[in-house]
Design an enzyme around this catalytic site. Sequence first.
Site, short mmCIF file in Angstrom:
data_model
loop_
_atom_site.label_atom_id
_atom_site.label_comp_id
_atom_site.label_asym_id
_atom_site.label_seq_id
_atom_site.Cartn_x
_atom_site.Cartn_y
_atom_site.Cartn_z
N LEU A 34 11.14 14.47 13.80
CA LEU A 34 12.25 13.58 13.46
C LEU A 34 12.13 12.21 14.14
CD1 LEU A 34 15.40 15.93 13.42
CD2 LEU A 34 14.11 15.08 11.48
N ASN A 111 -1.39 10.99 17.95
CA ASN A 111 -0.53 11.59 16.91
C ASN A 111 -1.36 12.12 15.75
OD1 ASN A 111 2.60 11.28 17.03
ND2 ASN A 111 1.75 9.54 18.13
N SER A 136 -6.09 8.31 3.02
CA SER A 136 -5.68 6.95 2.68
C SER A 136 -6.87 6.15 2.19
CB SER A 136 -5.14 6.31 3.96
OG SER A 136 -5.14 4.92 3.84
N TYR A 161 -5.51 3.07 12.27
CA TYR A 161 -4.90 3.99 11.31
C TYR A 161 -5.98 4.51 10.35
CZ TYR A 161 -2.58 5.58 7.11
OH TYR A 161 -2.22 6.33 6.01
N LYS A 165 -7.70 8.40 9.87
CA LYS A 165 -7.81 9.15 8.62
C LYS A 165 -9.28 9.49 8.32
CE LYS A 165 -3.47 9.25 7.28
NZ LYS A 165 -2.72 10.49 7.10
N PHE A 189 -2.57 4.98 -1.27
CA PHE A 189 -2.40 3.74 -0.54
C PHE A 189 -0.95 3.34 -0.36
CE2 PHE A 189 -5.49 0.86 1.17
CZ PHE A 189 -4.71 -0.19 1.60
N LEU A 211 5.74 -3.56 2.93
CA LEU A 211 6.29 -4.67 2.16
C LEU A 211 7.63 -4.35 1.47
CD1 LEU A 211 5.92 -7.53 1.05
CD2 LEU A 211 4.64 -6.54 -0.85
C1 WQD Z 1 1.17 -4.59 1.53
C2 WQD Z 1 0.89 -6.07 1.36
C3 WQD Z 1 0.60 -7.23 3.45
C4 WQD Z 1 4.69 -6.64 4.86
C5 WQD Z 1 -0.27 0.74 3.58
C6 WQD Z 1 0.43 1.78 4.44
C7 WQD Z 1 -0.49 2.70 5.08
C8 WQD Z 1 -1.62 3.17 4.19
C9 WQD Z 1 -2.28 2.00 3.64
C10 WQD Z 1 -1.52 5.26 2.91
C11 WQD Z 1 -0.19 -6.59 2.30
C12 WQD Z 1 1.83 -7.72 2.72
C13 WQD Z 1 3.54 -6.63 4.11
C14 WQD Z 1 5.36 -7.86 5.07
C15 WQD Z 1 3.70 -8.98 3.74
N1 WQD Z 1 -1.18 4.02 3.14
N2 WQD Z 1 3.04 -7.78 3.55
N3 WQD Z 1 4.85 -8.99 4.48
O1 WQD Z 1 -0.94 -2.72 4.74
O2 WQD Z 1 -1.43 -1.95 2.42
O3 WQD Z 1 -0.70 -0.36 4.29
O4 WQD Z 1 -1.35 1.28 2.89
O5 WQD Z 1 -2.22 5.88 3.55
O6 WQD Z 1 0.23 3.79 5.48
O7 WQD Z 1 1.18 1.15 5.46
O8 WQD Z 1 0.90 -1.89 3.13
O9 WQD Z 1 3.20 -2.54 2.59
O10 WQD Z 1 2.27 -3.06 4.87
O11 WQD Z 1 1.41 -4.33 2.91
O12 WQD Z 1 3.26 -10.03 3.23
O13 WQD Z 1 6.39 -7.94 5.76
O14 WQD Z 1 2.07 -6.80 1.70
O15 WQD Z 1 -0.10 -8.27 4.09
O16 WQD Z 1 -0.92 -7.57 1.60
P1 WQD Z 1 -0.63 -1.81 3.65
P2 WQD Z 1 2.02 -2.92 3.41
#
Ligand code: WQD
Length: 347
Positions: A34, A111, A136, A161, A165, A189, A211
């Site tokens: 949690l 973790n 991932s 990260y 994986k 992803f 995002l």
């Molecule tokens: C997406 C895009 C950022 C936040 C994720 C998961 C991770 C893994 C891999 C599964 C990028 C941009 C983001 C913000 C932004 N998944 N961005 N402002 O980095 O692809 O990672 O996929 O295993 O668990 O976290 O995802 O959503 O952080 O970013 O501009 O405040 O949005 O640079 O281009 P990411 P994200």
Amino acid sequence: MKTLLLTWWTWYIGSHNAVLLLEQWYNIIIFDNLSNSSRYILKSIQQIVTASSLNQVGIEVGELKFYKWDLRNKNDLNIVFSENTIDTVIHFAGLKAVWESCEKPQEYYENNVVGSMNLFSMMEQYNCKNIIFSSSATVYEPTQTPPFSENTLTGNTTNPYGTSKFIIENILRDLAHHKDFKVINLRYFNPIGAHSSWLIGEDPSDIPNNLLPYIMKVATGELQSLWVYGNDYDTIDWTGIRDYIHVVDLAAWHLSALNFLSQQQDSIFETFNLWTWTGTSVMEMIQYTQDIIWEDLSYNIISRRDGDIASAYCSPQKAQNILWWKAKKTVQDAITDSWNFIKNKKY
Ligand code: WQD
């Protein structure tokens, strides 16, 4: 009726899987510390599943059991395995933010890798060798050009990260080869969206790393403005492109993977990409959200984020051919469901 162990399920993706699996008459054991979720989600899950069974006469649902424990503690795991006969483990567990992992590499390895090692050794001890692992697309070698296939080169990862994986995938491959494990390795992803009941979805209590959760907090006014990380990428509008998949489609794919796994007689290590083959940029995500909520979102463009790559999307062809599932929902569906969940959230 089979019993499944879901690790760290409440982390968003797990809760959507739990609903679908209970509706398919699996018993579910949830193992979660949690750290990023609340017990309220248990009630929401029960509520959704009870409604499904009442709506469809003759439908029986599985039972839900919950252990608030941590994978890093072998004794906790031992109790769960000794008290239950587990058929398959669905291993969602792990910290999951690329950026955060660059800040706290050791925490990520402890973790993700140590927790997984404990789990695998307990599985072997109790002769439970069926596992579906949430991997991932961050494992793909950064110089490779999308769309990625399952055979695209992996390794040389850009952040802890992704490396965690990559390490776990390799451990599982060895366990399949040398210890008769049956492993389905799912690479995904960017899962987004929420359940159509709007009772479960993603709403981190801290400042979000990802995002869409961040965009949602700007949309509700909880956060003032979105930081767009970089507009100097070689993409259609110079911002990062990702393959966003609706979390309910993702859950359906896990169910297909489970069916596929149960048909296997011998040890196996099989990887599937679970994506949609549609890349969406950060600016497009902002635009789609504005169209859905009918409001402008405030954002500022700043420099690239550590560990990020320009573009990632891939072919889900193999998963479609073998697991017989095709993503049905669009990015706009996912944003709409997330928005409805956020507006209706009760916890
Ligand atoms: C997406 C895009 C950022 C936040 C994720 C998961 C991770 C893994 C891999 C599964 C990028 C941009 C983001 C913000 C932004 N998944 N961005 N402002 O980095 O692809 O990672 O996929 O295993 O668990 O976290 O995802 O959503 O952080 O970013 O501009 O405040 O949005 O640079 O281009 P990411 P994200």
